[in-house]
Write a protein that holds these residues in place. Structure first.
Motif, short mmCIF file in Angstrom:
data_model
loop_
_atom_site.label_atom_id
_atom_site.label_comp_id
_atom_site.label_asym_id
_atom_site.label_seq_id
_atom_site.Cartn_x
_atom_site.Cartn_y
_atom_site.Cartn_z
N TRP A 1 44.53 109.08 -47.50
CA TRP A 1 43.45 109.27 -47.59
C TRP A 1 42.75 108.18 -48.69
N SER A 2 41.44 107.90 -48.23
CA SER A 2 40.74 107.12 -49.09
C SER A 2 39.69 108.15 -49.73
N SER A 3 38.90 108.00 -50.67
CA SER A 3 37.87 108.58 -51.14
C SER A 3 36.54 108.62 -50.43
N MET A 4 36.55 107.77 -49.36
CA MET A 4 35.12 107.21 -48.69
C MET A 4 34.94 108.07 -47.52
N GLU A 5 33.83 108.70 -47.20
CA GLU A 5 33.31 109.24 -46.10
C GLU A 5 33.05 108.18 -45.16
N GLU A 6 33.32 108.42 -43.73
CA GLU A 6 32.50 107.49 -42.83
C GLU A 6 31.22 107.70 -42.99
#
Length: 222
Positions: free
Chosen positions: A179-184
């Motif tokens: 997981w990254s911390s950025m929402e699409e």
């Protein structure tokens, strides 16, 4: 030398302190644990050894390891230098030596998040933890501790890319998505993740359990 003074020695340096000097009480307090209290045992010399350990965690630049090597006392592996970007000063990116022991959902399914930075995982993580919805991956990364450091976070996509480019062979990521911390953008049901063994980025449902590898920073002004 009489028992009216003591000599504190470190390597080739020495200092003489009168027993009546207030500083002596500090010496008494420190060296009680090694069994030498000047006024009681009448010892006249105390030899201070060099600090134990490979580094001083307060001076991380004393010896900078190569990219891909463990950075002693700094919580993980040197993933390389990151130039100043916006209001984020130049820093070294440190990645935890191992994945967290289980997988986590991203959280906040169906709810739009403000965590949309491609480069600043630290800022994203703060935003996620301040939101009303639960964000298990970010929470787990922020709670991770190593070498006494408590400033880890869930990395942004660009930070995961840097880890992938510099450390994929060193860390043997085994084809897992992280997981990254950025929402699409524009899709409140998905967030970005990266396969660190193949450099493949993809959007995943926030409900999908994926791996987490915490990161932290060592700023050049430290």
């Amino acid at each position: 030398m009489t028992n009216e003074s003591i000599v504190i020695k470190h390597n080739n340096a020495s200092i003489i302190i009168p027993v009546s000097d207030p500083t002596t009480q500090i010496v008494v307090n420190v060296f009680t644990q090694i069994g030498c209290i000047p006024k009681e045992c009448e010892c006249t010399e105390i030899d201070i050894p060099d600090p134990v350990g490979p580094c001083d965690s307060l001076k991380p630049f004393a010896k900078i390891p190569e990219v891909g090597e463990l950075w002693p006392c700094q919580g993980g592996i040197n993933a390389g230098l990151v130039d100043t970007l916006g209001d984020v000063p130049a820093h070294y990116l440190i990645v935890a030596e191992k994945d967290l022991p289980t997988t986590y959902t991203w959280g906040g399914h169906g709810i739009s998040s403000k965590a949309k930075s491609k480069t600043d995982g630290h800022r994203n993580t703060i935003m996620l933890l301040d939101e009303d919805s639960e964000h298990p991956a970010a929470k787990a990364a922020a709670e991770y501790q190593a070498d006494g450091h408590k400033d880890f976070y869930l990395p942004a996509p660009a930070e995961l890319h840097q880890v992938c480019l510099n450390l994929s062979i060193r860390l043997n990521f085994n084809g897992n998505y992280y997981w990254s911390s950025m929402e699409e953008a524009g899709a409140n049901n998905h967030a970005y993740a990266l396969d660190l063994s193949t450099y493949s980025q993809g959007r995943h449902s926030k409900l999908t359990p994926l791996s987490v590898r915490p990161t932290r920073r060592i700023y050049l002004t430290a």
